[in-house]
Motif scaffolding. Sequence first.
Motif, PDB file in Angstrom:
ATOM      1  N   CYS A  75      50.356  -7.304  32.260  1.00  0.00           N
ATOM      2  CA  CYS A  75      49.964  -5.963  32.723  1.00  0.00           C
ATOM      3  C   CYS A  75      48.444  -5.916  32.883  1.00  0.00           C
ATOM      4  N   ARG A  86      49.979   2.020  38.153  1.00  0.00           N
ATOM      5  CA  ARG A  86      50.755   2.414  39.344  1.00  0.00           C
ATOM      6  C   ARG A  86      52.157   2.861  38.941  1.00  0.00           C
ATOM      7  N   CYS A  87      52.656   2.284  37.841  1.00  0.00           N
ATOM      8  CA  CYS A  87      53.971   2.676  37.344  1.00  0.00           C
ATOM      9  C   CYS A  87      53.987   4.149  36.947  1.00  0.00           C
ATOM     10  N   MET A  88      52.887   4.609  36.348  1.00  0.00           N
ATOM     11  CA  MET A  88      52.821   6.007  35.911  1.00  0.00           C
ATOM     12  C   MET A  88      52.815   6.942  37.123  1.00  0.00           C
ATOM     13  N   CYS A  95      56.258   7.053  38.663  1.00  0.00           N
ATOM     14  CA  CYS A  95      57.165   7.865  37.841  1.00  0.00           C
ATOM     15  C   CYS A  95      56.970   9.354  38.126  1.00  0.00           C
ATOM     16  N   ALA A 108      54.008  11.545  33.729  1.00  0.00           N
ATOM     17  CA  ALA A 108      54.778  10.305  33.738  1.00  0.00           C
ATOM     18  C   ALA A 108      55.533  10.112  32.425  1.00  0.00           C
ATOM     19  N   ILE A 157      56.387   7.062  31.529  1.00  0.00           N
ATOM     20  CA  ILE A 157      55.936   5.758  31.042  1.00  0.00           C
ATOM     21  C   ILE A 157      54.441   5.885  30.809  1.00  0.00           C
ATOM     22  N   CYS A 165      62.340   9.694  29.534  1.00  0.00           N
ATOM     23  CA  CYS A 165      62.569   8.654  30.548  1.00  0.00           C
ATOM     24  C   CYS A 165      64.064   8.533  30.839  1.00  0.00           C
ATOM     25  N   SER A 201      62.010   3.238  38.742  1.00  0.00           N
ATOM     26  CA  SER A 201      60.966   3.390  39.771  1.00  0.00           C
ATOM     27  C   SER A 201      59.647   2.778  39.310  1.00  0.00           C
ATOM     28  N   CYS A 202      59.391   2.777  38.017  1.00  0.00           N
ATOM     29  CA  CYS A 202      58.165   2.169  37.504  1.00  0.00           C
ATOM     30  C   CYS A 202      58.163   0.663  37.781  1.00  0.00           C
ATOM     31  N   CYS A 228      55.596  -1.882  40.189  1.00  0.00           N
ATOM     32  CA  CYS A 228      54.705  -2.858  39.534  1.00  0.00           C
ATOM     33  C   CYS A 228      54.495  -4.077  40.430  1.00  0.00           C
TER      34      CYS A 228
END
Lengths: 80, 620
Positions: free
Chosen positions: A13, A18-20, A23, A36, A38, A55, A60-61, A65
Motif C-alpha cells: 500500500c 483511492r480506495c477511500m 468507497c 468511507a 475503509i 462496510c 469497490s475499494c 486499488c
Amino acid sequence: MKRFKIKVDPAVCTGCMRCMLACSWVHSKRFSLSGAMIMVDASGAECSITFADGCIQCGSCADACFYGALAKQAPEEVMP
Amino acid sequence: MTINTGFSGAVLHVDLTSGRTSRRSISSETARDFIGGLGLTFRLAVDAVIPGIDPLAPGNPILIGTGPLVGTGIPSSSRVYAVTKLPATNTIGWCGAGGMAFGCNLKYAGYDHIIITGKSDRPVYLDIVDDDVKLRDASGLWGKGVSGTIALIRQRTGGRGGIAAIGQAGENRVLFSMAYIDGVSTMGRGGLGAVMGAKNLKAIAVRGTGHVEVSDAARYKTLAAELAGTIRNYPYLKEWQQLGMLKSFPMVPPELYEKIKKRRIACVSCPFGCKDLVEIPDGPFCGHTASSSSVINLLMPIVYGFSDYREAIRLVSLLDEFGMDMFEFFGIMKFAAELFAQGILPANENDPPIVINSLSSMTAWAEKTAMRKGAGEKLANGFAGLLAKYGDRAAACAPALVKNMHPYTGPDSALPWDLFGTMELGQITEPRGPHVGSGGSPTYFAKRPLDLFPRHLERMGVPKEAIPRILSANAGDKPGLNVGTLLAYSHRWFSTLGSLGICARAQVNRFYNLELCSALYQAVTGLPTTPEQLRLRAWRVWSLYKMLNVRENAGLNTDTVPQRWVTRPGFREYVSEEPLEQRQVQQMISAYYREQGWNVETGAPEPVTLKRLGLNSLFT
C-alpha cells in the motif's frame, strides 16, 4: 450485490487513499474521506488499512486499488 | 453565480496580523475563465499582490490553490500550488507540490484556495477543520525541523489531514528554504519557506470532513473507468510502481534500491507513487529512515561526488529536516568554496573547510546555513546575496546561473542531460527562475525520434497548424525541432494540468490529452468546455503569470542565456547534437515569445494578445 472477502496486503500500500474515495463515491455519489468505510493511515512506516462496521464488502475499494494492496476474493454470498 | 461541483466554491482569507479569517465565494465565470487550481491562483494574485512588495514583508501574500479534479479520485489529481513573491528571484512564482493528503482535505474542508496575508506577532500554525479555522500557538514548534513539526501537529490532530510545514531554514529566512507537504512533497525552492517564516507561520494543517460532488456522475464514471483501464494496461506500470523515479534515472542498481526500500509513497489517487520511504540497512547510520519526494533526491549527493549512498541519504535527510532545497544548497556550497579559494570570502570563515563530497563538512555547513551561523549568514542569502555583497569579483567565478539561481540541468548543474530540449530552455523563460517542471514535452526523453512527436504534440493540445512550425529547424529549411515554439505549448499544457490539479510528471501526463481534460473538466464542474476553449484558457493562464511579473517589472528582458551553457562542453542542439551557440538560444527565446504573442524584444505580452485573452482590463 455480491459480497466479497477483501484480502489486504499493507506492505504494498502506498497510502494513495483511492480506495477511500471509491468507497465514498460508490455509496454516496460524493467524494470524501470521512464517508468511507475503509480507512488508510499512511502516517507510519507501514500503511494501516482497516474497515468500519458499516462496510458491506462490495469490493469497490479493491477495484480502485492500483497496487494490489486490496484484492477481492471469491464472493461469499449475494446480498439481497 | 457561485460554483459548487468540482469546486468547493470558496476562498479562505487569513490575516495573520489581526487574526481574522473569512470565507468568500468564487464566481463560476472566474473559475471557468481561469480553469481552477494554478490558473485561478494566478488570477487571485492579481488582486492580492501589491506591486513592488518586498517578498519578506508582511504584505506579501501567500496564495494556495487546488484544482477542480483534486479529491475526485481521478488518477494523479492531487496537485497543490502556492503563488507568492519569491525572495530568491524577487519574482512572483508558482510553487507546486504533489499534494499528498493536503489538497483533497482542503477541498473537503470547503475551500479551493487560501490567501494568507500579514504577519503574526508570535509563531503560529494555521489549523483548518472545515469551518473551524484557528491560528494556534506554535512556540513549541518553532526551532524544530520539518518532520518533528509534522509529528507534533499529527499528535494533536490524530494523524488525519494534510500538513504543510517549514523547518529552521524557513524560520531563518534562508532564500532557498521550502515548505514540505506531509514531510514528503517539496514546495517552493525560491524561498516559500522564508516567506512563511517571515510571517511567523510555521505550518498549515487542514482536515476536511465534507465532500466534493461532480456535476455529471454518469459521464464522470465512464471517463474515469476508461482512464483507469488504460493505466492498468500500461505495460510499464508495475516497473514504475516498483522502481519509482529510479526507472528514469537509475542512480543505483535496482538490487540496492530493494535493500533500502521500506515502501513506496503516493499522493492521493496516484497510480505510480514517485515518493519513497527508505531505511539505511547497515553501516554507521543503520536504521536511519528517510522519506522523500523521490529516492533520486535522497541519492543526489552522489552526483556531487559522494561515494557512499548511505551518507548521501543522511545528508539529504538533514537538508529536508532544515527545509532547504538540495540543488540550490550544493550550488551555493560550490560557489562558496570558490569564493574562499579566491580569497573573496575570508579564509578564517571557512570553518570547517568546505569539502563538497564530505558528509561531515556538508553537515556542518547545512546547519550553519539553516541557522545563519558564521559564514552561513552570507550563504543563506543565496547567489543574489553573495553577488550583491561581493560584486564583480564574485560574479567572475560564479557558476551558470539563471535569474541568480542554480539551474537543475546544464553545465555545472546536477542533472547530466546535455541535449537542449524544452525543459532546458524553459529554465530561462520561467519567470520564477530555473525550473524544469513547466517545460515538459517529448524532448524529456533524449533522442526520441521526431516522427513520434506529432502524436504527443496533438495530445498536449498543440493545434495541427502549429506542428509544422515546431517540426522545422529555426531557419525552416530542413527537418528539425523548433524548441522555442514547442515550449510555448509545453507551458500551456502545464497550465492545463496544473489548473485541473493533475500531476505533470511524464509518466502520469502521458495518459492525458486535451480532449480528455476538457471532458473531465466539464463532467466534474458542469461548466461547458470544449478542447479549443480549454486551450485558450491555458494560454490565458500562462500569459497572466507573465503579466504578474511584467507588472513587477521583473518579466522584461530578464530571460538571458548563461554564457557557460554555450561554452564547450556546454549544451548540444537537440536534433543535430552539435554544440549549441548563443545565437541559437536567442532565436529559440524569440520564437517562444512570438508563439505566445509576446513582444520579441521585451518578452511582455502584446496588447493585442492581452485583448484576445481578455486580460487587458486586469492591468490597466
